[in-house]
Design an enzyme around this catalytic site. Structure first.
Site, mmCIF file in Angstrom:
data_model
loop_
_atom_site.group_PDB
_atom_site.id
_atom_site.type_symbol
_atom_site.label_atom_id
_atom_site.label_comp_id
_atom_site.label_asym_id
_atom_site.label_seq_id
_atom_site.Cartn_x
_atom_site.Cartn_y
_atom_site.Cartn_z
ATOM 1 N N GLU A 157 2.755 -8.761 10.810
ATOM 2 C CA GLU A 157 1.797 -8.188 9.863
ATOM 3 C C GLU A 157 0.618 -7.586 10.625
ATOM 4 O O GLU A 157 0.331 -7.992 11.763
ATOM 5 C CB GLU A 157 1.234 -9.279 8.923
ATOM 6 C CG GLU A 157 2.214 -9.825 7.904
ATOM 7 C CD GLU A 157 2.370 -8.948 6.655
ATOM 8 O OE1 GLU A 157 1.732 -7.878 6.569
ATOM 9 O OE2 GLU A 157 3.143 -9.366 5.769
ATOM 10 N N GLU B 166 -4.226 -6.618 3.196
ATOM 11 C CA GLU B 166 -4.192 -6.801 4.649
ATOM 12 C C GLU B 166 -5.218 -7.881 4.966
ATOM 13 O O GLU B 166 -6.207 -8.033 4.246
ATOM 14 C CB GLU B 166 -4.533 -5.503 5.360
ATOM 15 C CG GLU B 166 -3.525 -4.396 5.145
ATOM 16 C CD GLU B 166 -2.118 -4.766 5.566
ATOM 17 O OE1 GLU B 166 -1.913 -5.095 6.738
ATOM 18 O OE2 GLU B 166 -1.201 -4.731 4.709
ATOM 19 N N HIS C 109 1.917 -9.570 3.076
ATOM 20 C CA HIS C 109 0.793 -8.698 2.665
ATOM 21 C C HIS C 109 0.972 -8.179 1.230
ATOM 22 O O HIS C 109 0.049 -7.624 0.663
ATOM 23 C CB HIS C 109 0.568 -7.561 3.674
ATOM 24 C CG HIS C 109 1.567 -6.448 3.645
ATOM 25 N ND1 HIS C 109 1.361 -5.249 4.303
ATOM 26 C CD2 HIS C 109 2.798 -6.341 3.059
ATOM 27 C CE1 HIS C 109 2.403 -4.451 4.112
ATOM 28 N NE2 HIS C 109 3.282 -5.086 3.373
HETATM 29 C C1 LIG Z 1 7.634 -4.568 1.781
HETATM 30 S S1 LIG Z 1 9.291 -5.078 1.753
HETATM 31 C C2 LIG Z 1 9.565 -5.564 3.432
HETATM 32 C C3 LIG Z 1 10.998 -5.470 3.842
HETATM 33 C C4 LIG Z 1 11.296 -5.870 5.292
HETATM 34 N N1 LIG Z 1 10.826 -7.203 5.589
HETATM 35 C C5 LIG Z 1 10.704 -4.889 6.276
HETATM 36 O O1 LIG Z 1 9.487 -4.954 6.531
HETATM 37 O O2 LIG Z 1 11.428 -4.047 6.798
HETATM 38 C C6 LIG Z 1 9.201 -6.651 0.900
HETATM 39 C C7 LIG Z 1 10.550 -7.273 0.682
HETATM 40 O O3 LIG Z 1 10.347 -8.524 0.013
HETATM 41 C C8 LIG Z 1 11.420 -8.701 -0.893
HETATM 42 N N2 LIG Z 1 11.068 -9.708 -1.904
HETATM 43 C C9 LIG Z 1 10.159 -9.590 -2.922
HETATM 44 N N3 LIG Z 1 10.142 -10.722 -3.653
HETATM 45 C C10 LIG Z 1 11.058 -11.565 -3.093
HETATM 46 C C11 LIG Z 1 11.497 -12.881 -3.419
HETATM 47 N N4 LIG Z 1 10.973 -13.553 -4.462
HETATM 48 N N5 LIG Z 1 12.455 -13.455 -2.638
HETATM 49 C C12 LIG Z 1 12.992 -12.776 -1.571
HETATM 50 N N6 LIG Z 1 12.591 -11.519 -1.222
HETATM 51 C C13 LIG Z 1 11.644 -10.921 -1.974
HETATM 52 C C14 LIG Z 1 11.592 -7.298 -1.471
HETATM 53 O O4 LIG Z 1 12.807 -7.141 -2.144
HETATM 54 C C15 LIG Z 1 11.455 -6.441 -0.218
HETATM 55 O O5 LIG Z 1 12.682 -6.229 0.414
#
Ligand SMILES: C[S@@+](CC[C@H](N)C(=O)[O-])C[C@H]1O[C@@H](n2cnc3c(N)ncnc32)[C@H](O)[C@@H]1O
Length: 364
Positions: free
Chosen positions: A299, A330, A270
């Site tokens: 999601e 969303e 999202h």
């Molecule tokens: C909104 S958080 C969700 C974290 C976890 N999945 C949760 O819901 O508890 C989004 C996650 O995506 C990771 N993220 C963003 N870009 C990324 C990438 N290119 N490769 C791996 N992870 C990534 C961020 O660091 C973050 O931890």
């Protein structure tokens, strides 16, 4: 003056529509103040958390007098009284007055969610959303709408939220704590309401797994699985708590996702637009076996007509995505189906659970 007149019975007895308009207008005249001062609720909840008021009530056996509260906080009683009066008015705390006019405050189901260590604590999510970094983009939302490739977060901070977090580790910690808080709420629902989700599954990679809370709960709930918590280097290198059965691996989901029987991806897609989601999902598909693999997407699924009390939270989350990400949103079931099928999956299965998120299984 005008408002007083609106509450009076109308002179024109035959004109019902005028009465309705007058009534609606009278409602609007009071409702509009909720928007003029709308920030007050959020600010006062943050104030109660910062002062640790719910924790102090709990430590005091579930009820505390105004004088005990103000001496515990070493703060001005008149200010505290006004803050508590507002929070009682909003049903955040209960209030009782003794025959000697002493005020006592106690918890409600809402204030229990503001305990720092409560089972359903929402404190880390509140602290993230009320941080100056996350509040500032809301005031630039119109820029996001008026510019083709605009982003409210970029307009204020000069880069996207993930680059900003890599450079501001304190903000990254706020995000991780908030996501872990959400995981503690939703993952027990997944474990309880989808007991067969990981049947026959040996290994799971959590894509964008944050600090690994989701996987640590899943390996406890489904003791036969081994987990790989996969996230960006600045997240993985931040001294994450070790958990038996979970390996922390850093990388970029746009390049490669580590191999496992199942890829789970919670509240990551999202954050991104359709093209980016398709790329991430294709990489997830590459990571799992063609015959018995699947991707589990946790999601929200927006519904047009529903009585679900959490739908309002999903609608707000959509606006949060607009404020805090570049192309995130969303999605409805139709929109999820689109990105999943475009990524080459053959079918999906959606299970609604008692949470903001649904469980969407995508099969190769
Ligand atoms: C909104 S958080 C969700 C974290 C976890 N999945 C949760 O819901 O508890 C989004 C996650 O995506 C990771 N993220 C963003 N870009 C990324 C990438 N290119 N490769 C791996 N992870 C990534 C961020 O660091 C973050 O931890």
């Amino acid at each position: 003056m005008e408002e007083t007149m609106m509450n009076l019975p109308t002179q024109n007895n035959g004109d019902h529509s005028k009465e309705v308009i007058d009534e609606e207008d009278a409602k609007a005249a009071s409702k509009i103040w909720d928007y003029v001062f709308g920030f007050t609720d959020m600010a006062l909840i943050k104030c109660a958390i910062d002062l640790g008021i719910p924790d102090l009530i709990e430590k005091n056996g579930g009820s505390i007098s105004l004088s005990e509260l103000s001496s515990s906080l070493s703060c001005s009683t008149p200010h505290l009284y006004r803050i508590m009066r507002y929070l009682v008015h909003k049903n955040i705390f209960n209030q009782k007055k003794t025959s000697q006019n002493n005020l006592f405050y106690s918890q409600t189901p809402l204030s229990r969610r503001l305990l720092s260590n409560g089972k359903n604590s929402m404190v880390p999510l509140l602290l993230l959303e009320t941080s100056p970094t996350m509040l500032a983009p809301w005031l630039a939302l119109s820029k996001r709408v008026l510019q083709e490739n605009g982003s409210a977060f970029d307009a204020v901070h000069g880069e996207d939220v993930w680059s900003f977090s890599a450079e501001n580790l304190e903000h990254s910690r706020l995000i991780n704590d908030a996501m872990a808080c959400d995981a503690r709420i939703v993952i027990p629902r997944v474990i309880e309401e989808c007991p067969d989700l990981f049947k026959g599954v040996c290994s799971v990679v959590d894509v964008g797994g944050g600090d690994g809370t989701t996987l640590s709960m899943l390996v406890k709930g489904f003791s036969w699985i081994k987990g790989i918590n996969f996230d960006l280097p600045h997240v993985i290198d931040a001294n994450l708590v070790a958990c038996q059965g979970v390996e922390h691996v850093s990388g970029d989901m746009f390049k490669l996702v580590p191999k496992a029987d199942v890829a789970i991806i919670k509240w990551v897609l999202h954050d991104w637009g359709d093209e980016e989601c398709i790329k991430i999902l294709k990489n997830c598909k590459e990571a799992i076996p063609k015959d018995k693999g699947k991707v589990i997407i946790l999601e929200g699924v927006l519904e047009e007509e529903t009585n679900d009390k959490l739908e309002s939270a999903r609608m707000m989350l959509d606006m949060v995505m607009m404020a805090h990400t570049t192309n995130g949103k969303e999605r409805t079931l139709k929109e999820w189906n689109y990105v999943i099928m475009e990524a080459g999956f053959s079918r999906i299965n959606v299970t609604r659970i008692h949470a903001v998120q649904s469980v969407i299984e995508a099969f190769p």
